[in-house]
Design a protein around this motif. Structure first.
Motif, PDB file in Angstrom:
ATOM      1  N   THR A  41       0.815  -1.232   0.000  1.00 43.87           N
ATOM      2  CA  THR A  41       0.000   0.000   0.000  1.00 43.87           C
ATOM      3  C   THR A  41       0.849   1.282   0.000  1.00 43.87           C
ATOM      4  O   THR A  41       0.644   2.172  -0.824  1.00 43.87           O
ATOM      5  CB  THR A  41      -0.955   0.014   1.213  1.00 43.87           C
ATOM      6  OG1 THR A  41      -1.909  -1.044   1.049  1.00 43.87           O
ATOM      7  CG2 THR A  41      -1.713   1.333   1.323  1.00 43.87           C
ATOM      8  N   ASP A  42       1.822   1.354   0.922  1.00 42.99           N
ATOM      9  CA  ASP A  42       2.624   2.583   1.016  1.00 42.99           C
ATOM     10  C   ASP A  42       3.431   2.827  -0.254  1.00 42.99           C
ATOM     11  O   ASP A  42       3.562   3.959  -0.711  1.00 42.99           O
ATOM     12  CB  ASP A  42       3.569   2.513   2.222  1.00 42.99           C
ATOM     13  CG  ASP A  42       2.809   2.574   3.542  1.00 42.99           C
ATOM     14  OD1 ASP A  42       1.582   2.768   3.513  1.00 42.99           O
ATOM     15  OD2 ASP A  42       3.453   2.426   4.592  1.00 42.99           O
ATOM     16  N   LEU A  43       3.986   1.742  -0.791  1.00 37.54           N
ATOM     17  CA  LEU A  43       4.776   1.855  -2.020  1.00 37.54           C
ATOM     18  C   LEU A  43       3.896   2.269  -3.194  1.00 37.54           C
ATOM     19  O   LEU A  43       4.233   3.158  -3.968  1.00 37.54           O
ATOM     20  CB  LEU A  43       5.470   0.513  -2.304  1.00 37.54           C
ATOM     21  CG  LEU A  43       6.356   0.463  -3.547  1.00 37.54           C
ATOM     22  CD1 LEU A  43       7.570   1.380  -3.386  1.00 37.54           C
ATOM     23  CD2 LEU A  43       6.821  -0.959  -3.833  1.00 37.54           C
ATOM     24  N   LEU A  44       2.740   1.617  -3.321  1.00 38.21           N
ATOM     25  CA  LEU A  44       1.827   1.910  -4.440  1.00 38.21           C
ATOM     26  C   LEU A  44       1.323   3.350  -4.368  1.00 38.21           C
ATOM     27  O   LEU A  44       1.275   4.053  -5.373  1.00 38.21           O
ATOM     28  CB  LEU A  44       0.642   0.930  -4.414  1.00 38.21           C
ATOM     29  CG  LEU A  44       0.996  -0.553  -4.610  1.00 38.21           C
ATOM     30  CD1 LEU A  44      -0.189  -1.443  -4.236  1.00 38.21           C
ATOM     31  CD2 LEU A  44       1.441  -0.822  -6.042  1.00 38.21           C
ATOM     32  N   ASN A  45       0.971   3.787  -3.155  1.00 37.01           N
ATOM     33  CA  ASN A  45       0.413   5.138  -3.017  1.00 37.01           C
ATOM     34  C   ASN A  45       1.471   6.227  -3.205  1.00 37.01           C
ATOM     35  O   ASN A  45       1.205   7.238  -3.861  1.00 37.01           O
ATOM     36  CB  ASN A  45      -0.280   5.302  -1.657  1.00 37.01           C
ATOM     37  CG  ASN A  45      -1.616   4.574  -1.615  1.00 37.01           C
ATOM     38  OD1 ASN A  45      -2.129   4.145  -2.646  1.00 37.01           O
ATOM     39  ND2 ASN A  45      -2.168   4.412  -0.432  1.00 37.01           N
ATOM     40  N   VAL A  46       2.648   6.009  -2.648  1.00 29.37           N
ATOM     41  CA  VAL A  46       3.677   7.053  -2.775  1.00 29.37           C
ATOM     42  C   VAL A  46       4.134   7.163  -4.231  1.00 29.37           C
ATOM     43  O   VAL A  46       4.426   8.257  -4.725  1.00 29.37           O
ATOM     44  CB  VAL A  46       4.868   6.818  -1.809  1.00 29.37           C
ATOM     45  CG1 VAL A  46       5.808   5.718  -2.294  1.00 29.37           C
ATOM     46  CG2 VAL A  46       5.652   8.110  -1.618  1.00 29.37           C
ATOM     47  N   ARG A  47       4.150   6.056  -4.940  1.00 29.54           N
ATOM     48  CA  ARG A  47       4.546   6.115  -6.358  1.00 29.54           C
ATOM     49  C   ARG A  47       3.455   6.802  -7.190  1.00 29.54           C
ATOM     50  O   ARG A  47       3.748   7.567  -8.097  1.00 29.54           O
ATOM     51  CB  ARG A  47       4.850   4.716  -6.901  1.00 29.54           C
ATOM     52  CG  ARG A  47       6.147   4.152  -6.322  1.00 29.54           C
ATOM     53  CD  ARG A  47       6.614   2.930  -7.068  1.00 29.54           C
ATOM     54  NE  ARG A  47       6.941   3.210  -8.455  1.00 29.54           N
ATOM     55  CZ  ARG A  47       8.071   3.793  -8.857  1.00 29.54           C
ATOM     56  NH1 ARG A  47       8.994   4.144  -7.978  1.00 29.54           N
ATOM     57  NH2 ARG A  47       8.300   4.003 -10.141  1.00 29.54           N
ATOM     58  N   TYR A  48       2.219   6.526  -6.857  1.00 25.02           N
ATOM     59  CA  TYR A  48       1.108   7.184  -7.556  1.00 25.02           C
ATOM     60  C   TYR A  48       1.235   8.705  -7.404  1.00 25.02           C
ATOM     61  O   TYR A  48       1.165   9.455  -8.385  1.00 25.02           O
ATOM     62  CB  TYR A  48      -0.219   6.686  -6.984  1.00 25.02           C
ATOM     63  CG  TYR A  48      -1.444   7.310  -7.624  1.00 25.02           C
ATOM     64  CD1 TYR A  48      -2.066   6.686  -8.709  1.00 25.02           C
ATOM     65  CD2 TYR A  48      -1.981   8.502  -7.144  1.00 25.02           C
ATOM     66  CE1 TYR A  48      -3.192   7.256  -9.299  1.00 25.02           C
ATOM     67  CE2 TYR A  48      -3.100   9.076  -7.731  1.00 25.02           C
ATOM     68  CZ  TYR A  48      -3.704   8.446  -8.804  1.00 25.02           C
ATOM     69  OH  TYR A  48      -4.817   9.015  -9.387  1.00 25.02           O
ATOM     70  N   ALA A  49       1.445   9.147  -6.156  1.00 25.71           N
ATOM     71  CA  ALA A  49       1.538  10.593  -5.896  1.00 25.71           C
ATOM     72  C   ALA A  49       2.780  11.184  -6.570  1.00 25.71           C
ATOM     73  O   ALA A  49       2.696  12.233  -7.223  1.00 25.71           O
ATOM     74  CB  ALA A  49       1.562  10.855  -4.392  1.00 25.71           C
ATOM     75  N   ALA A  50       3.914  10.520  -6.438  1.00 20.84           N
ATOM     76  CA  ALA A  50       5.175  11.060  -6.988  1.00 20.84           C
ATOM     77  C   ALA A  50       5.123  11.117  -8.513  1.00 20.84           C
ATOM     78  O   ALA A  50       5.548  12.113  -9.120  1.00 20.84           O
ATOM     79  CB  ALA A  50       6.355  10.214  -6.521  1.00 20.84           C
ATOM     80  N   LEU A  51       4.599  10.077  -9.141  1.00 25.22           N
ATOM     81  CA  LEU A  51       4.556  10.048 -10.605  1.00 25.22           C
ATOM     82  C   LEU A  51       3.588  11.110 -11.149  1.00 25.22           C
ATOM     83  O   LEU A  51       3.879  11.754 -12.153  1.00 25.22           O
ATOM     84  CB  LEU A  51       4.172   8.644 -11.101  1.00 25.22           C
ATOM     85  CG  LEU A  51       5.304   7.602 -10.959  1.00 25.22           C
ATOM     86  CD1 LEU A  51       4.766   6.183 -11.075  1.00 25.22           C
ATOM     87  CD2 LEU A  51       6.414   7.835 -11.987  1.00 25.22           C
ATOM     88  N   HIS A  52       2.467  11.305 -10.455  1.00 28.31           N
ATOM     89  CA  HIS A  52       1.542  12.354 -10.893  1.00 28.31           C
ATOM     90  C   HIS A  52       2.153  13.742 -10.703  1.00 28.31           C
ATOM     91  O   HIS A  52       1.936  14.634 -11.520  1.00 28.31           O
ATOM     92  CB  HIS A  52       0.204  12.241 -10.156  1.00 28.31           C
ATOM     93  CG  HIS A  52      -0.723  11.247 -10.791  1.00 28.31           C
ATOM     94  ND1 HIS A  52      -0.576   9.890 -10.624  1.00 28.31           N
ATOM     95  CD2 HIS A  52      -1.762  11.418 -11.637  1.00 28.31           C
ATOM     96  CE1 HIS A  52      -1.507   9.264 -11.332  1.00 28.31           C
ATOM     97  NE2 HIS A  52      -2.242  10.169 -11.956  1.00 28.31           N
ATOM     98  N   ALA A  53       2.899  13.914  -9.624  1.00 28.18           N
ATOM     99  CA  ALA A  53       3.561  15.210  -9.391  1.00 28.18           C
ATOM    100  C   ALA A  53       4.607  15.467 -10.481  1.00 28.18           C
ATOM    101  O   ALA A  53       4.687  16.573 -11.020  1.00 28.18           O
ATOM    102  CB  ALA A  53       4.210  15.223  -8.005  1.00 28.18           C
ATOM    103  N   ALA A  54       5.379  14.436 -10.804  1.00 24.37           N
ATOM    104  CA  ALA A  54       6.437  14.601 -11.819  1.00 24.37           C
ATOM    105  C   ALA A  54       5.852  14.864 -13.206  1.00 24.37           C
ATOM    106  O   ALA A  54       6.506  15.476 -14.051  1.00 24.37           O
ATOM    107  CB  ALA A  54       7.339  13.363 -11.841  1.00 24.37           C
TER     108      ALA A  54
END
Ligand SMILES: [Zn+2]
Length: 291
Positions: free
Chosen positions: A66-79
């Motif tokens: 969960t933490d990995l999936l969510n942080v990547r979702y947020a980071a990739l959308h930000a980038a």
């Protein structure tokens, strides 16, 4: 003549769109060719993201990652909004407190620090002189600042920034649960309904209790490593069953906006590295530094 012009125009359009496809660089490190990587680092002004997750139980209803999936979702959308190169999946963090649950991967403290050091060293050797660690896991909240501070021990030609930030914020859709909501509860379940709705098993969220078991009798200011297990032994804190996509969208939008803001601020930061270098230089001869 008209026909020739049409052909010429369509050839031009096709080559323009091909050129466009080429210039739109992926934000994902692993998807770039070597030459595109060089261009990506240039385009990002040497700013790269290291989203940091973990593998641990998340209540009876959310995936281990969960933490990995969510942080990547947020980071990739930000980038996508503010270009930065995003490092691949990274989950080598602090999670000893979940070793009694299936699927937890808990590396030793020595390896956590060594992996982080060698990862940021390698990122910097490849031109990422500004590294933003985006934290997605509460158990890393001591590790990451400690690591960042330990970089002062000897000279580094790069700066590590850490976005530790909250993933929930005030306002937005009203929350249905009233108690503590630390882990796999209403917020985190809602967020995962946005990032990976197919992996949320909402109907299982009541199979266990996420209530605070308050099994220790100590003042707030006394710390023990067993505090989390004392309060939330099933790795569930809050009530995930009342989660909604609307709350998740509100949280995610806020999280993404804070990462975008961080990337912009870091790109403009020309002070931190200068101060680090000044500090490293002075620390070689502390008796000669002025009071
Ligand atoms: Zn989590």
């Amino acid at each position: 003549m008209l026909r020739r012009t049409t052909i010429f125009l369509s050839v031009l359009l096709v080559s323009l769109s091909a050129a466009n496809a080429q210039t739109k660089l992926s934000t994902r490190w692993e998807e770039l060719t070597a030459a595109d990587f060089r261009q990506g680092v240039q385009q990002s002004k040497a700013t790269c993201l290291l989203p940091f997750g973990i593998l641990e139980k998340h209540g009876p209803h959310l995936p281990l990652g969960t933490d990995l999936l969510n942080v990547r979702y947020a980071a990739l959308h930000a980038a996508d909004q503010e270009y930065a190169v995003v490092f691949p999946e990274y989950y080598f963090g602090q999670i000893f407190e979940a070793k009694h649950e299936p699927g937890t991967v808990a590396y030793s403290s020595e390896l956590q620090l060594k992996m982080l050091q060698e990862t940021t060293d390698e990122m910097a050797r490849n031109g990422c002189k500004k590294i933003i660690i985006v934290n997605g896991h509460g158990g890393n909240e001591s590790l990451i600042p400690y690591f960042a501070q330990s970089l002062l021990n000897k000279p580094h030609d790069y700066v590590v920034y850490a976005v530790m930030g909250e993933r929930s914020r005030e306002g937005g859709p009203g929350k249905k649960s009233t108690g503590i909501d630390y882990h796999a509860g209403e917020n985190e379940t809602s967020n995962t309904m946005v990032s990976h709705p197919d992996l949320v098993h909402l109907e299982r969220a009541r199979q266990e209790s996420g209530a605070d078991q308050k099994r220790q009798n100590l003042p707030d200011f006394v710390y023990t490593g067993i505090w989390w297990y004392a309060r939330f032994p099933d790795h569930y804190s809050g009530d995930g069953s009342v989660a909604t996509k609307e709350l998740g969208q509100w949280n995610m939008d806020g999280w993404i906006a804070s990462i975008v803001e961080s990337i912009r601020a870091v790109k403009n930061d020309d002070v931190s590295l200068k101060l680090q270098n000044e500090f490293y230089e002075k620390s070689k001869h502390p008796l000669e530094t002025k009071p």
